[in-house]
Design a protein around this motif. Sequence first.
Motif, PDB file in Angstrom:
ATOM      1  N   ASP A 247      -2.284   1.586   5.685  1.00 33.66           N
ATOM      2  CA  ASP A 247      -1.738   1.249   5.973  1.00 33.66           C
ATOM      3  C   ASP A 247      -0.487  -0.021   5.845  1.00 33.66           C
ATOM      4  O   ASP A 247       0.244  -0.335   7.018  1.00 33.66           O
ATOM      5  N   ALA A 248      -0.236   0.043   4.745  1.00 31.18           N
ATOM      6  CA  ALA A 248       0.280  -1.047   4.495  1.00 31.18           C
ATOM      7  C   ALA A 248       1.286  -0.736   2.673  1.00 31.18           C
ATOM      8  O   ALA A 248      -0.064  -0.299   2.290  1.00 31.18           O
ATOM      9  N   TRP A 249       2.308  -0.780   3.027  1.00 30.24           N
ATOM     10  CA  TRP A 249       2.779  -0.385   1.386  1.00 30.24           C
ATOM     11  C   TRP A 249       2.776  -1.185  -0.168  1.00 30.24           C
ATOM     12  O   TRP A 249       2.789  -2.716   0.509  1.00 30.24           O
ATOM     13  N   PRO A 250       2.003  -0.575  -0.797  1.00 26.46           N
ATOM     14  CA  PRO A 250       2.055  -1.446  -1.832  1.00 26.46           C
ATOM     15  C   PRO A 250       3.189  -1.975  -2.638  1.00 26.46           C
ATOM     16  O   PRO A 250       3.088  -1.170  -3.397  1.00 26.46           O
ATOM     17  N   MET A 251       3.467  -2.914  -2.663  1.00 24.79           N
ATOM     18  CA  MET A 251       5.148  -3.116  -3.630  1.00 24.79           C
ATOM     19  C   MET A 251       4.365  -3.980  -4.917  1.00 24.79           C
ATOM     20  O   MET A 251       5.650  -2.998  -6.051  1.00 24.79           O
ATOM     21  N   GLY A 252       3.715  -3.947  -5.534  1.00 28.95           N
ATOM     22  CA  GLY A 252       3.697  -4.675  -6.383  1.00 28.95           C
ATOM     23  C   GLY A 252       2.908  -5.477  -6.717  1.00 28.95           C
ATOM     24  O   GLY A 252       2.954  -6.457  -5.910  1.00 28.95           O
ATOM     25  N   ASP A 253       3.640  -6.052  -7.915  1.00 31.78           N
ATOM     26  CA  ASP A 253       2.862  -7.546  -8.711  1.00 31.78           C
ATOM     27  C   ASP A 253       4.011  -8.320  -9.156  1.00 31.78           C
ATOM     28  O   ASP A 253       4.813  -7.878  -9.328  1.00 31.78           O
ATOM     29  N   LEU A 254       4.164  -9.932  -9.118  1.00 32.12           N
ATOM     30  CA  LEU A 254       4.506 -10.146  -9.281  1.00 32.12           C
ATOM     31  C   LEU A 254       3.839 -11.686 -10.055  1.00 32.12           C
ATOM     32  O   LEU A 254       3.321 -11.643  -9.603  1.00 32.12           O
TER      33      LEU A 254
ATOM     34  N   VAL B  45       1.249  10.060  -1.205  1.00 37.56           N
ATOM     35  CA  VAL B  45       0.424   8.967  -0.737  1.00 37.56           C
ATOM     36  C   VAL B  45       0.532   8.432   0.477  1.00 37.56           C
ATOM     37  O   VAL B  45      -0.141   7.197   1.454  1.00 37.56           O
ATOM     38  N   LEU B  46       1.613   7.293   0.285  1.00 34.26           N
ATOM     39  CA  LEU B  46       1.841   6.467   0.950  1.00 34.26           C
ATOM     40  C   LEU B  46       1.675   6.322   2.532  1.00 34.26           C
ATOM     41  O   LEU B  46       1.331   5.307   3.048  1.00 34.26           O
ATOM     42  N   PRO B  47       2.186   7.207   3.052  1.00 35.68           N
ATOM     43  CA  PRO B  47       2.056   8.147   4.413  1.00 35.68           C
ATOM     44  C   PRO B  47       0.497   7.774   5.099  1.00 35.68           C
ATOM     45  O   PRO B  47      -0.378   7.237   6.349  1.00 35.68           O
TER      46      PRO B  47
ATOM     47  N   CYS C 117       3.696  -4.358   3.914  1.00 35.17           N
ATOM     48  CA  CYS C 117       3.280  -4.684   2.977  1.00 35.17           C
ATOM     49  C   CYS C 117       2.456  -5.041   2.445  1.00 35.17           C
ATOM     50  O   CYS C 117       1.684  -6.488   3.139  1.00 35.17           O
ATOM     51  N   GLU C 118       1.730  -4.818   1.372  1.00 34.59           N
ATOM     52  CA  GLU C 118       1.387  -5.869   0.564  1.00 34.59           C
ATOM     53  C   GLU C 118       1.733  -6.692  -1.299  1.00 34.59           C
ATOM     54  O   GLU C 118       2.598  -5.097  -1.366  1.00 34.59           O
ATOM     55  N   ILE C 119       1.607  -7.424  -1.271  1.00 36.75           N
ATOM     56  CA  ILE C 119       2.214  -8.222  -2.116  1.00 36.75           C
ATOM     57  C   ILE C 119       1.260  -9.261  -2.996  1.00 36.75           C
ATOM     58  O   ILE C 119       0.261  -9.383  -2.554  1.00 36.75           O
TER      59      ILE C 119
ATOM     60  N   SER D 269       4.231  -1.003  -7.821  1.00 31.93           N
ATOM     61  CA  SER D 269       3.515  -0.197  -7.560  1.00 31.93           C
ATOM     62  C   SER D 269       4.402   1.168  -7.887  1.00 31.93           C
ATOM     63  O   SER D 269       5.079   1.381  -7.594  1.00 31.93           O
ATOM     64  N   ASP D 270       3.190   1.995  -8.132  1.00 35.52           N
ATOM     65  CA  ASP D 270       3.303   3.694  -8.944  1.00 35.52           C
ATOM     66  C   ASP D 270       2.768   4.740  -8.457  1.00 35.52           C
ATOM     67  O   ASP D 270       2.310   5.689  -8.736  1.00 35.52           O
ATOM     68  N   ILE D 271       2.231   4.047  -7.110  1.00 31.09           N
ATOM     69  CA  ILE D 271       1.484   4.747  -5.627  1.00 31.09           C
ATOM     70  C   ILE D 271       2.570   6.117  -5.738  1.00 31.09           C
ATOM     71  O   ILE D 271       3.934   5.463  -5.196  1.00 31.09           O
ATOM     72  N   PRO D 272       2.044   7.209  -5.841  1.00 28.52           N
ATOM     73  CA  PRO D 272       3.187   8.463  -5.145  1.00 28.52           C
ATOM     74  C   PRO D 272       3.626   8.437  -4.272  1.00 28.52           C
ATOM     75  O   PRO D 272       2.712   8.032  -3.114  1.00 28.52           O
ATOM     76  N   GLU D 273       4.350   8.535  -3.443  1.00 28.34           N
ATOM     77  CA  GLU D 273       5.275   8.599  -2.284  1.00 28.34           C
ATOM     78  C   GLU D 273       4.222   8.961  -1.181  1.00 28.34           C
ATOM     79  O   GLU D 273       4.368   8.725  -0.389  1.00 28.34           O
TER      80      GLU D 273
END
Length: 160
Positions: A84-91, A79-81, A40-42, A73-77
């Motif tokens: 390399d890492a799932w961009p979770m989003g930002d806090l 695209v996720l595969p 994951c990425e955050i 994150s609003d990346i379409p599902e």
Amino acid sequence: MKLSLSLQQDFQAPELVLKRAYIKKVIETALRYIDVNQDCEIGIACVDNDESHKLNLEYRQKDKPTNVLSFPSDIPEEVLPMLDAWPMGDLVICIPVVLQEAIDQSKTPIEHFTHMLVHGVLHLMGYDHETSEADAEEMEALEIKILAKLGFDNPYTEQD
């Protein structure tokens, strides 16, 4: 699971010294607890009242600073595969609000910051406490269990 953390500390306070390793540990503990196994990425930004106020007004139409804002994150599902890492989003965490709430709730700054970090991560994962009482109870129960794993008391009980 590997966590990539982008940390921006625009506002710092001597009573709350934040270490990158600690923040990663908290996030990783929360993600493992809810069975996230992929990389994951955050992004985390620690901001002042003015920045929090501006963002809260723009995105939630609330005319005040707030403790934590979550931007999943609003990346379409599909695209996720390919990533390399799932961009979770930002806090975005408003340090002055967190510090004042810690005082108001008779908690240490790190205790309340940790709670807000876990709370925000759960929001990024799709948990919500504003749509229904059942959702709020589920989210609070997860927060209590994750914080216990990190050595903190239930944040929803009154402190003396």
